[in-house]
Scaffold this motif. Structure first.
Motif, PDB file in Angstrom:
ATOM      1  N   LYS A  52       0.818  -1.208   0.000  1.00  0.00           N
ATOM      2  CA  LYS A  52       0.000   0.000   0.000  1.00  0.00           C
ATOM      3  C   LYS A  52       0.859   1.268   0.000  1.00  0.00           C
ATOM      4  N   VAL A  53       1.859   1.309   0.877  1.00  0.00           N
ATOM      5  CA  VAL A  53       2.752   2.469   0.971  1.00  0.00           C
ATOM      6  C   VAL A  53       4.185   1.955   0.875  1.00  0.00           C
ATOM      7  N   ALA A  54       4.935   2.444  -0.138  1.00  0.00           N
ATOM      8  CA  ALA A  54       6.319   2.024  -0.343  1.00  0.00           C
ATOM      9  C   ALA A  54       7.264   3.002   0.360  1.00  0.00           C
ATOM     10  N   HIS A  55       8.272   2.450   1.006  1.00  0.00           N
ATOM     11  CA  HIS A  55       9.252   3.261   1.745  1.00  0.00           C
ATOM     12  C   HIS A  55      10.578   3.218   0.973  1.00  0.00           C
ATOM     13  N   PHE A  56      10.996   4.398   0.437  1.00  0.00           N
ATOM     14  CA  PHE A  56      12.257   4.497  -0.299  1.00  0.00           C
ATOM     15  C   PHE A  56      13.274   5.248   0.562  1.00  0.00           C
ATOM     16  N   CYS A  57      14.517   4.804   0.480  1.00  0.00           N
ATOM     17  CA  CYS A  57      15.594   5.425   1.260  1.00  0.00           C
ATOM     18  C   CYS A  57      16.769   5.707   0.321  1.00  0.00           C
ATOM     19  N   CYS A  58      17.326   6.930   0.399  1.00  0.00           N
ATOM     20  CA  CYS A  58      18.477   7.303  -0.431  1.00  0.00           C
ATOM     21  C   CYS A  58      19.726   6.590   0.095  1.00  0.00           C
ATOM     22  N   THR A  59      20.449   5.935  -0.789  1.00  0.00           N
ATOM     23  CA  THR A  59      21.649   5.194  -0.375  1.00  0.00           C
ATOM     24  C   THR A  59      22.821   6.119  -0.072  1.00  0.00           C
ATOM     25  N   CYS A  61      22.529   9.714   1.227  1.00  0.00           N
ATOM     26  CA  CYS A  61      22.355  10.546   2.420  1.00  0.00           C
ATOM     27  C   CYS A  61      21.340   9.984   3.413  1.00  0.00           C
ATOM     28  N   GLY A  62      20.619   8.919   3.043  1.00  0.00           N
ATOM     29  CA  GLY A  62      19.671   8.291   3.960  1.00  0.00           C
ATOM     30  C   GLY A  62      18.333   8.977   4.049  1.00  0.00           C
ATOM     31  N   THR A  63      18.009   9.870   3.124  1.00  0.00           N
ATOM     32  CA  THR A  63      16.702  10.532   3.137  1.00  0.00           C
ATOM     33  C   THR A  63      15.601   9.521   2.814  1.00  0.00           C
ATOM     34  N   ALA A  64      14.527   9.533   3.595  1.00  0.00           N
ATOM     35  CA  ALA A  64      13.425   8.580   3.427  1.00  0.00           C
ATOM     36  C   ALA A  64      12.233   9.276   2.788  1.00  0.00           C
ATOM     37  N   VAL A  65      11.577   8.563   1.872  1.00  0.00           N
ATOM     38  CA  VAL A  65      10.388   9.073   1.181  1.00  0.00           C
ATOM     39  C   VAL A  65       9.350   7.952   1.160  1.00  0.00           C
ATOM     40  N   ASN A  66       8.107   8.261   1.553  1.00  0.00           N
ATOM     41  CA  ASN A  66       6.991   7.315   1.476  1.00  0.00           C
ATOM     42  C   ASN A  66       6.139   7.639   0.261  1.00  0.00           C
ATOM     43  N   VAL A  67       5.860   6.626  -0.547  1.00  0.00           N
ATOM     44  CA  VAL A  67       5.071   6.803  -1.773  1.00  0.00           C
ATOM     45  C   VAL A  67       3.850   5.893  -1.684  1.00  0.00           C
ATOM     46  N   THR A  68       2.673   6.458  -1.863  1.00  0.00           N
ATOM     47  CA  THR A  68       1.422   5.685  -1.823  1.00  0.00           C
ATOM     48  C   THR A  68       1.150   5.093  -3.201  1.00  0.00           C
ATOM     49  N   ILE A  69       0.695   3.859  -3.220  1.00  0.00           N
ATOM     50  CA  ILE A  69       0.392   3.184  -4.482  1.00  0.00           C
ATOM     51  C   ILE A  69      -0.839   3.820  -5.110  1.00  0.00           C
ATOM     52  N   ASP A  70      -0.806   3.969  -6.429  1.00  0.00           N
ATOM     53  CA  ASP A  70      -1.909   4.592  -7.151  1.00  0.00           C
ATOM     54  C   ASP A  70      -2.277   3.714  -8.330  1.00  0.00           C
ATOM     55  N   THR A  78      12.882   9.710  -8.631  1.00  0.00           N
ATOM     56  CA  THR A  78      14.084   9.560  -9.472  1.00  0.00           C
ATOM     57  C   THR A  78      15.295  10.318  -8.928  1.00  0.00           C
ATOM     58  N   ARG A  79      15.091  11.457  -8.280  1.00  0.00           N
ATOM     59  CA  ARG A  79      16.214  12.279  -7.809  1.00  0.00           C
ATOM     60  C   ARG A  79      16.012  12.640  -6.335  1.00  0.00           C
ATOM     61  N   CYS A  80      17.066  12.518  -5.559  1.00  0.00           N
ATOM     62  CA  CYS A  80      17.006  12.837  -4.131  1.00  0.00           C
ATOM     63  C   CYS A  80      16.897  14.353  -3.961  1.00  0.00           C
ATOM     64  N   THR A  81      15.989  14.785  -3.102  1.00  0.00           N
ATOM     65  CA  THR A  81      15.771  16.220  -2.886  1.00  0.00           C
ATOM     66  C   THR A  81      16.827  16.850  -1.986  1.00  0.00           C
ATOM     67  N   VAL A  82      17.641  16.056  -1.305  1.00  0.00           N
ATOM     68  CA  VAL A  82      18.649  16.583  -0.381  1.00  0.00           C
ATOM     69  C   VAL A  82      20.033  16.596  -1.026  1.00  0.00           C
ATOM     70  N   CYS A  83      20.502  15.421  -1.466  1.00  0.00           N
ATOM     71  CA  CYS A  83      21.845  15.345  -2.055  1.00  0.00           C
ATOM     72  C   CYS A  83      21.821  15.455  -3.573  1.00  0.00           C
ATOM     73  N   ASN A  84      20.609  15.523  -4.196  1.00  0.00           N
ATOM     74  CA  ASN A  84      20.454  15.737  -5.634  1.00  0.00           C
ATOM     75  C   ASN A  84      21.104  14.634  -6.479  1.00  0.00           C
ATOM     76  N   GLY A  88      19.323   7.246  -6.818  1.00  0.00           N
ATOM     77  CA  GLY A  88      19.958   6.756  -5.602  1.00  0.00           C
ATOM     78  C   GLY A  88      19.000   6.136  -4.589  1.00  0.00           C
ATOM     79  N   TYR A  89      17.693   6.069  -4.905  1.00  0.00           N
ATOM     80  CA  TYR A  89      16.719   5.518  -3.966  1.00  0.00           C
ATOM     81  C   TYR A  89      16.636   3.989  -4.101  1.00  0.00           C
ATOM     82  N   GLU A  90      16.441   3.307  -2.969  1.00  0.00           N
ATOM     83  CA  GLU A  90      16.172   1.868  -2.975  1.00  0.00           C
ATOM     84  C   GLU A  90      14.971   1.589  -2.070  1.00  0.00           C
ATOM     85  N   LEU A  91      14.236   0.517  -2.387  1.00  0.00           N
ATOM     86  CA  LEU A  91      13.029   0.153  -1.645  1.00  0.00           C
ATOM     87  C   LEU A  91      13.419  -0.625  -0.389  1.00  0.00           C
ATOM     88  N   VAL A  92      12.920  -0.193   0.759  1.00  0.00           N
ATOM     89  CA  VAL A  92      13.157  -0.887   2.030  1.00  0.00           C
ATOM     90  C   VAL A  92      11.882  -1.651   2.377  1.00  0.00           C
TER      91      VAL A  92
END
Length: 687
Positions: A52-59, A61-70, A78-84, A88-92
């Motif tokens: 239902k909700v996917a948790h992505f983490c930047c390899t 800088c470690g920034t986490a993003v939650n994405v809801t399935i649609d 596609t691009r990290c908002t912190v380290c640009n 660099g995101y992977e699914l946890v």
């Protein structure tokens, strides 16, 4: 709720739509629309975790993003908002949010299949609280959204096929009774007394009409149960178009109501004895231990699949109808199938062993081997009607031994080892071998059934077509009256839906217990039945078995069913007497030896009467005495038969002589040449 606390999740589950869609009418115009279809569940999958909700983490800088399935798709950042960093995101997986999901396959009920067609099926996906809400064999109304999903040519590439896969996302399940569409009655009842029980979970736990029984309906049923002639009313309401067969209808009514299915705890008596033997100083400790053990037993009782499961006593009644053609056996089976809340109707010649139990098929979606439930498993907690029982193959019939006594079906094929529940009553009909019942032969000889299978039926009815001018005239008037423009049928005291509700309420809420008077009456009746064959008057000192412990258990089940018909919590003596009467007019009539006129239960349990065994023993003794005088000689079988007839002054059939000679050859007494029809008497034979 407290300030800042999350609000409870609200789920809206609409149901009872005005129009009912058919599986065959689902077309592209139905995609993404809310609809209701009706069918029977044939398979349900294990629980599937649905993302239902996917948790992505930047390899980086470690920034986490939650994405809801649609709509089944996840928009991976596609691009990290912190380290640009790009890509660099992977699914946890451990931080993702999942929900329960289950695949359910339903198919058309037999009364909705067009002529010459095979049943259509539809795949359903149930979520959250609807998982495990239905099971194979249930007849349900499904409210949901019809979806279409593209199928990939290969899972590793994004190209899809032009043919889409369709399914229904379930919003609400509602169980319905077997038979006709009663949507209008359901709507009227809903308007009169709305009952929202079960709506929160999306399951309308229902019977014939699609709604839970209202308080007014329950009062009506209880008032009906208080009438003194309820037994006759139920009998008249069952299959009113079938003329007479009153005792058969009473037995079928007992099967529809059923006895109590109970589990007996093991070790209870032993524990009580241990407590009696225990010293006074340890009484309190023993009581606390006993409380703990009792609590554990209750927990084990709640889990029927536990390894320490208690002994099961079946409450389902099995009935066999055997008789001449044209005695409305199949009509009665068809009526019972429509009346029963769960059940399957099948024919003997068109059924295989796999079709009755379970088959191993390959799932078209996952390509895994899965079990597809057969007729006995689909009719669990219902009734399985088997027509043309005598035309079944022996391998198919052998499957029923376990299902009728242990009420399970064991499967071991293709690496799948399972024991499935088959807690079903079996109503079977069979025709005699020569198409007409021969009163000079026993039941086993007439229908050529295995005695071990025949003994598992609680009631065996012989429905014979005997000519009688008066009864034939009344039967002809009844049949001709059915073909009038307005059929001349007596109005039954209970309509179809009321009878079905009456039976369903009794099975769910009435669990009668044996009283002391009923227990004494049962024991007395059983001893009287045994005494008939214990060499009384005219018995000549011989002992035949006129009742077995299986008949005693059948009497208990019949008595409980008769008490259920009156909505009584206690089995009365009158129930036991009626059960004994039903047993006498059914099974004991079938077990009567046509040559002696005596009740001999061995006719059913072993296929041979005690008279047959006595004659066989006498023949063996006479034959041994005759051959003892002719040691070391060779004789023809015809000479043996002639000399034996002269000695005993009784004509002996040739097949009986051959059977006796085969047994003596197996004992090493003679050498028997069947082709030349000669025997050689060994020198060591003793009289």
């Amino acid at each position: 709720p407290e300030i800042g606390a999350p609000l409870p999740r609200v789920q809206v589950r609409p149901y009872n739509l005005r129009e009912l869609s058919h599986m065959r009418s689902l077309d592209p115009n139905s995609i993404d629309t809310l609809l209701t279809i009706r069918g029977m569940v044939v398979r349900s999958s294990p629980i599937i975790p649905d993302l239902k909700v996917a948790h992505f983490c930047c390899t980086i800088c470690g920034t986490a993003v939650n994405v809801t399935i649609d709509r089944g798709r996840i928009a991976e950042p596609t691009r990290c908002t912190v380290c640009n960093v790009k890509g660099g995101y992977e699914l946890v997986h451990n931080r993702c949010v999942y929900s329960d999901k289950q695949m359910v396959r339903i198919q058309e009920t037999p009364d909705e299949v067009p002529a010459g067609e095979t049943p259509a099926s539809v795949v359903l996906f149930a979520y959250d609280d609807l998982v495990d809400a239905v099971r194979p064999g249930d007849r349900i109304e499904v409210t949901g959204v019809f979806r279409a999903q593209p199928r990939r040519v290969n899972p590793k590439i994004t190209r899809v096929k032009s043919v889409y896969r369709t399914y229904i996302d379930v919003i609400h399940f509602g169980r319905v009774g077997a038979g006709a569409d009663e949507r209008k009655k359901a709507k009227e009842k809903k308007d009169e007394a709305a009952d929202g029980s079960g709506v929160g979970k999306g399951i309308a736990d229902t019977r014939a009409s699609g709604e839970k029984l209202s308080e007014e309906r329950i009062k009506e049923l209880e008032e009906l149960a208080r009438s003194p002639d309820i037994y006759d009313k139920l009998k008249d309401a069952l299959a009113p178009s079938i003329w007479e067969l009153d005792d058969v209808k009473r037995g079928v009514l007992c099967m529809l109501f059923g006895g109590n299915s109970r589990r007996i705890k093991r070790g209870t008596a032993a524990k009580k004895e241990n407590h009696k033997k225990a010293s006074d100083g340890f009484d309190s400790m023993d009581e606390s231990d006993d409380d703990n053990s009792a609590g554990n037993e209750d927990e084990e009782d709640e889990d029927p699949s536990s390894s320490s499961r208690k002994l099961n006593k079946r409450g389902d009644i099995n009935i066999l109808l055997c008789g001449d053609p044209g005695t409305s056996k199949s009509q009665l089976l068809g009526y019972v199938h429509k009346l029963a809340p769960r059940g399957v109707y099948t024919s003997g010649k068109g059924s295989s062993a796999v079709g009755l139990t379970a088959s191993v098929v390959r799932d078209p979606e996952t390509r895994d081997l899965v079990l597809e439930s057969g007729a006995l498993v689909l009719s669990d907690l219902g009734i399985c009607c088997i027509d043309e029982f005598d035309k079944m193959s022996d391998t198919t019939r052998a499957i029923l031994h376990e299902a009728m006594e242990q009420q399970t079906v064991s499967i071991a094929k293709a690496g799948i080892i399972a024991t499935l529940n088959a807690r079903t009553s079996i109503l079977a009909s069979a025709n005699p071998v020569e198409s007409r019942y021969n009163p000079a032969l026993s039941v086993v000889e007439n229908i050529k059934l295995s005695p071990t299978l025949l003994s598992r039926f609680d009631l065996i009815y012989l429905i014979l077509d005997s000519p009688n001018v008066e009864s034939d005239r009344r039967l002809a008037q009844h049949l001709v009256g059915l073909y009038y423009e307005t059929p001349n049928v007596v109005e039954p005291p209970l309509d179809h839906s009321l009878l079905r509700d009456y039976i369903s309420y009794a099975r769910e809420n009435i669990h009668p217990e044996l009283s002391d008077l009923a227990t004494r009456e049962l024991i007395s009746a059983y001893l009287d039945m045994r005494r008939i064959g214990s060499g009384g008057s005219g018995g000549g000192g011989s002992r035949t078995i006129s009742a077995t412990p299986r008949q005693l258990e059948s009497l208990i089940r019949l008595s409980e069913a008769l008490a259920r018909m009156r909505y009584s919590r206690v089995v009365a003596r009158s129930d036991v007497r009626e059960a004994v009467r039903l047993m006498k007019v059914a099974t004991q009539a079938a077990a009567t030896d046509p040559r002696t006129g005596r009740i001999d239960m061995d006719m059913i349990t072993t296929g041979r009467s005690s008279v047959d065994r006595e004659n066989e023993e006498t023949l063996n003794v006479s034959l041994k005495e005759l051959l003892a005088e002719r040691r070391g000689t060779r004789m023809a079988v015809s000479d043996v038969r002639r000399q034996l007839t002269e000695v005993t002054n009784v004509t002996v059939e040739n097949i009986e002589i051959v059977d006796a000679l085969r047994r003596m050859e197996a004992d090493g007494v003679i050498q028997f040449n069947e082709r030349a029809q000669t025997i050689f008497v060994r020198a060591g034979v003793a009289s």
